[in-house]
Design a protein around this motif. Structure first.
Motif, PDB file in Angstrom:
ATOM      1  N   PRO A 160      20.428 -17.563  28.646  1.00 16.39           N
ATOM      2  CA  PRO A 160      21.150 -17.038  29.793  1.00 16.39           C
ATOM      3  C   PRO A 160      21.077 -15.514  29.798  1.00 16.39           C
ATOM      4  CG  PRO A 160      22.467 -18.640  28.576  1.00 16.39           C
ATOM      5  CD  PRO A 160      21.284 -18.338  27.733  1.00 16.39           C
ATOM      6  N   SER A 204      25.961 -22.739  27.373  1.00 14.60           N
ATOM      7  CA  SER A 204      27.102 -21.885  27.073  1.00 14.60           C
ATOM      8  C   SER A 204      26.689 -20.444  27.325  1.00 14.60           C
ATOM      9  CB  SER A 204      27.548 -22.074  25.620  1.00 14.60           C
ATOM     10  OG  SER A 204      26.494 -21.736  24.723  1.00 14.60           O
ATOM     11  N   ARG A 205      27.668 -19.570  27.494  1.00 18.10           N
ATOM     12  CA  ARG A 205      27.361 -18.181  27.866  1.00 18.10           C
ATOM     13  C   ARG A 205      26.494 -17.491  26.827  1.00 18.10           C
ATOM     14  NH1 ARG A 205      28.378 -17.419  32.900  1.00 18.10           N
ATOM     15  NH2 ARG A 205      30.550 -18.081  32.648  1.00 18.10           N
ATOM     16  N   ASP A 206      26.686 -17.832  25.545  1.00 15.25           N
ATOM     17  CA  ASP A 206      25.897 -17.201  24.490  1.00 15.25           C
ATOM     18  C   ASP A 206      24.548 -17.879  24.272  1.00 15.25           C
ATOM     19  OD1 ASP A 206      26.604 -19.550  23.210  1.00 15.25           O
ATOM     20  OD2 ASP A 206      27.771 -18.584  21.612  1.00 15.25           O
ATOM     21  N   PRO A 253      33.622 -18.780  35.590  1.00 13.45           N
ATOM     22  CA  PRO A 253      33.341 -17.387  35.225  1.00 13.45           C
ATOM     23  C   PRO A 253      34.483 -16.690  34.491  1.00 13.45           C
ATOM     24  CG  PRO A 253      32.568 -17.833  37.455  1.00 13.45           C
ATOM     25  CD  PRO A 253      33.352 -19.042  37.014  1.00 13.45           C
ATOM     26  N   ASP A 282      35.016 -19.199  31.004  1.00 10.91           N
ATOM     27  CA  ASP A 282      33.910 -19.901  30.339  1.00 10.91           C
ATOM     28  C   ASP A 282      34.241 -21.358  30.038  1.00 10.91           C
ATOM     29  OD1 ASP A 282      32.135 -17.848  30.524  1.00 10.91           O
ATOM     30  OD2 ASP A 282      32.230 -17.258  28.421  1.00 10.91           O
TER      31      ASP A 282
END
Length: 458
Positions: A148, A199-201, A276, A279
């Motif tokens: 991402p 996932s964001r990471d 957003p 998460d």
């Protein structure tokens, strides 16, 4: 496979009919159950677990809609200040929409077996060009970019039997190499949609896997010892036999090596998104059939780690399905109740949180959901886009009709919404697979009045 070129249309703002209401209706509890005739942009509904009727209060019916060509001049209806225009047409089963970091729009054409890329041009409604990124795929659905962020190296695609990935660099309009299988997925009929989100990471890929059956009718029942071992390894309410690793959201790493169940009892989660602000992982779920017109509600919910959402033994909390009476009373106190309940049999498929800058400020942080439409209901419902209300990042449980007008009459429809996505310019893209069209909903800046945020309580 035949070559298929979509039609790219530029339609003026007059194609989207503004539909203003000076006093938007609010239907709470039993009043929220109705049919398509009550749909109107601006109307609000709220259903709570206490509002549910008894099982089989009405006889189960099969009432599938007939999809017809879009009538001349027909267009979705929306709120005052908004307009809906055709973004692209002529697609074969457009489903999931995702935008790449550079602004390109990726669309899975599940019937056509391909991933298509639209390149937009500033100042135009319709895309400037259309390209086939990958083809000859088995009912592709979910799309995710990895890692991402601004410089992804791969495009991941969910199919009924596998998670695939293709090499990718920003701006690629065609995959530069063959698909690599990252993970095999269970598939032996039943729900075939496989949505994806990282996932964001980028450390975890979430994969939604729907059930094989309606409520696991006729399946062998594991012994108490087998259940204990199964749940120790795969979580509370984990499926067994033909439903093993079905009706769940799983988590794998980007290379497909580690694998675990995140949550169980989600009959058919067809949408996955990260909220957003928090998460938090969100999902929209098609609930079970054949319990009557108004049972049970479909829903949108946060997918909680280790959560169990009831399928197949219970629904919407500790309501026991009569077809599994007395089988798992131990689960009644362990069920996670969903956040937002929809009219039963609406068939939600896609969700998107509004993080754009084009719509009025009160839309920021709310979510849009595509309702594909009912078949197991005498009074037709769904076939629209609704807006979920959030306050301080928490769902209020209310939802508002935002885009309607796809139904012709009691038997015919011309559009079946599937997914929603926020474009780079802040407009909303809506796919519908009835006539293979993507619509673009934009805001012109007119006053919204009472039919929008003023009744939200923000």
């Amino acid at each position: 496979m035949k070559t298929f070129a979509p039609t790219l249309l530029l339609v003026g703002a007059c194609a989207g009919l503004a539909f203003a209401q000076s006093e938007p209706s609010r239907r709470i509890g039993a009043a929220a159950f109705g049919d398509w005739r009550l749909d109107a942009p601006g109307s609000w509904r709220k259903i709570s677990p206490a509002d549910l009727p008894a099982p089989l209060a009405s006889a189960p019916v099969a009432s599938r809609s007939q999809v017809v060509a879009r009538p001349d001049g027909a267009a979705p209806r929306t709120l005052a200040g908004f307009s809906a225009e055709v973004f692209a047409s002529g697609l074969e089963g457009p489903r999931v929409i995702r935008h790449a970091p550079n602004g390109d729009i990726f669309v899975s054409e599940s019937i056509g077996g391909r991933i298509r890329v639209f390149r937009s041009q500033e100042g135009r409604i319709a895309p400037a060009s259309s390209h086939i990124f990958a083809s000859e795929l088995e009912r592709p659905y979910g799309i995710a970019f990895y890692p991402p962020g601004p410089e992804p190296r791969f495009v991941y695609v969910g199919t009924p039997t596998a998670v695939l990935r293709f090499p990718y660099r920003n701006g690629d309009l065609k995959a530069s190499g063959p698909a690599e299988t990252i993970a095999a997925l269970p598939w032996d009929g039943g729900h075939w949609t496989r949505d994806l989100v990282f996932s964001r990471d980028g450390a975890t890929l979430y994969v939604a896997i729907g059930s094989k059956t309606n409520v696991a009718e006729g399946h062998p029942r594991p012994s108490a010892q087998e259940i204990a071992e199964l749940e120790k390894a795969h979580g509370v309410g984990a499926g067994a036999g033909a439903e093993f690793e079905r009706a769940t959201v799983i988590a794998i790493d980007p290379d497909g090596k580690s694998r675990r169940n995140v949550a169980n009892g989600l009959r058919n989660c067809s949408g996955l998104q990260l909220q957003p602000e928090t998460d938090a992982l969100w999902c929209v779920v098609n609930e079970r059939d054949m319990l009557g017109d108004d049972l049970p509600p479909d829903y949108a919910t946060r997918v909680k780690e280790g959560g169990f959402y009831g399928w197949p033994w219970h629904y919407i909390g500790a309501h026991e399905d009569p077809r599994h009476a007395g089988e798992r009373p131990d689960l009644a106190s362990k069920i996670t109740v969903p956040d937002v309940l929809f009219q039963p049999h609406s068939a939600p498929l896609g969700i998107a949180f509004y993080d754009g800058g084009q719509f009025p400020a009160e839309y920021k942080g709310d979510a849009f959901v595509a309702l594909h439409g009912s078949w197991n209901r005498a009074e037709r419902t769904g076939y629209k886009i609704v807006r979920l209300s959030f306050k301080d990042g928490v769902p209020t449980g209310e939802y508002q009709d935002f885009l309607t007008g796809f139904v012709v009459d009691d038997t015919r429809v011309w559009g079946r919404p599937v997914d929603v996505a926020v474009a780079r310019d802040g407009s909303l893209l809506v796919s519908e697979d009835g006539n293979g069209t993507i619509w673009r909903v934009s805001y012109s800046g007119a006053e919204l009045g009472a039919d929008a945020g003023q009744v939200k309580g923000k």
